[in-house]
Scaffold this active site. Sequence first.
Site, PDB file in Angstrom:
ATOM      1  N   LYS A 118       0.849  -1.206   0.000  1.00 57.32           N
ATOM      2  CA  LYS A 118       0.000   0.000   0.000  1.00 57.32           C
ATOM      3  C   LYS A 118       0.880   1.249   0.000  1.00 57.32           C
ATOM      4  CE  LYS A 118      -3.962   1.828   2.664  1.00 57.32           C
ATOM      5  NZ  LYS A 118      -4.756   1.612   3.901  1.00 57.32           N
TER       6      LYS A 118
ATOM      7  N   SER B   9      -9.582   1.601   3.045  1.00 59.72           N
ATOM      8  CA  SER B   9      -8.705   2.340   2.164  1.00 59.72           C
ATOM      9  C   SER B   9      -7.636   1.482   1.483  1.00 59.72           C
ATOM     10  CB  SER B   9      -8.022   3.446   2.948  1.00 59.72           C
ATOM     11  OG  SER B   9      -7.170   2.886   3.941  1.00 59.72           O
TER      12      SER B   9
ATOM     13  N   SER C 187      -9.578  -0.880   7.365  1.00 56.77           N
ATOM     14  CA  SER C 187      -9.066  -0.683   6.007  1.00 56.77           C
ATOM     15  C   SER C 187      -8.357  -1.870   5.372  1.00 56.77           C
ATOM     16  CB  SER C 187      -8.143   0.545   5.961  1.00 56.77           C
ATOM     17  OG  SER C 187      -8.898   1.729   5.896  1.00 56.77           O
TER      18      SER C 187
END
Lengths: 96, 491
Positions: free
Chosen positions: B79, B154, B178
Amino acid sequence: MPLSPEAIRHLAWLARLELRPDEASRLQRDLDGILEYVRVLEGVAAEGVAAEATSGPATPLREDEVTPGVSPEAALANAPERVGEFFAVPPVVERT
Amino acid sequence: MSAVPATIEGFSGARRAGEIRLPQVIGDCLDRIGRLDSEIGAFLHVMDDAARREAEALQARLDRGEEPGPLAGVPIAVKDNISVAGHPTTAGSRILEGFVPIYTATAVARLRAAGAIVIGKTNLDEFAMGSSNEFSAFRPTRNPYDPERVPGGSSGGSAAAVAAGLALGALGTDTGGSVRQPAAFCGLVALKPEYGAVSRYGLLAFGSSLDVIGPMARTASDCALLFNAIAGPDPRDATSRAAGTPIDLASLGGEIAGLRLGVPAAWLAEGVDPEVRAHFEQAGERFRSLGVALVPIELAEPSACLATYAILANAEASSNLARYDGVRYGYRAPRVERLAELYTRTRGGGFGPEVKRRILLGTFVLSAGYYEAYYAKASRVRTRIRAAYDAALTAVDAILAPATPTPAFRLGERLDDPVAMYLSDLFTVMANLTGRPAVAFPVGRTRAGLPVGAQLFGGTGSEDLLLKLVHRFTGGEPLALPERCAQEERP
């Protein structure tokens, strides 16, 4: 109680955020909606309860030993603007 | 073209058997990203050359008879709020456009030390604030199971990358759900480790009392492999702690009969989609058939947890994001003449709408006159929520709950309604407030083919127990790849 346009302007200044007029009115509406939702906490009793961010052992302290740090060149590698070994910014006070 | 195996375990087996060679398989993986990711939008940066070079070097070591580690050659996505030295890290924000970190996050360094090849940085909601990846400043990510729908957020780019077979595993971050909410939307297993179990050195901070880095993969065993590689204390993160002993992979297949799962039945009244509810009830039946007892329990109201989270996470975010001021790195507003103006214009121009909303909300709840009613109150409620969870977990081994109220929603559907977007995290935020481990895992697909996820919450140090329950539930099998991606790869 809904937030006033002045309150939004004050919060934006505290947070050092420049907002366009359309953004400010949108954010005022959004924050009112979110604050209405969190009113659910008014019905939750928590008097006399300690505020504990995390549980478990306290953050340990390391030995006070000198360890390698970041070199000035590496620290400045992403600087938008630099002068020698310094980050450069616009003036804070007027020259006299 | 050789097929890239579907799981890390499958990959490692094929690699040990000499059926695949790393330069070939990593090349295939990168080619696949090239073909599929223009539509999906999982990656913000692909480390093409670096990954190919690492594959060559690792294969040379294998050919010399060395064993580079349990993740040798495994293509992993990271990420983009986790730093990798020498590669751009944006956190999905214009304010970090052009920023190249000078150091590598401990979690990434540990993956590499275990032999993994980091193939790219994945898309996310700006600074991990969002539940759909639509708040990425660069482009939205699409769900590989239905490109008209969001992958969740996210960590939506990490989820989409693994679901589409563009990586075998990924690192995400979980501040309020997330890794788990996108895993549910994309049919993956994702572990939110206990607070402090994984070093956050090199992670761009959002909510420091809540943030944790977690693995996302297609099976429980693969999550365990990744967790074993990244967990453990780190002198560079004072909040990191000694985690339990590494998860014994062989133990994941062990007996679960006799375990007790608490089910907060009242949660199912909270606007849960009928298909999600039906799959959740079937999941309970499956656990029963494996000898697990289901016990109704009462827990804190999810809406009270979400409100507590909204106050605490955004208060912390408003403090953490004060560092983005245009002085030391990233975007700086042009043509400014005063320092105060440099701050306000850089932040006004560099941050997107959701980040501004959260900074203002966080500033409000911390401001004079409101601090006590909002931040202090929420801090006390958090203590109560944690106590209630720990108490519930003395009577049961883990808690079984839905992962999300609905399956993946359509792009644009919740973009203009912040509260509707926050409600995607209704069933996940409590694990961050308590700090305890949780795992999301696939339990089926809707009639329209969308994955449905469920969730298990455990007590302190329960990562191994949670993954064992998931392993036995799924029989160790991943959900089938999305048809559109499977056809593309395997004629």
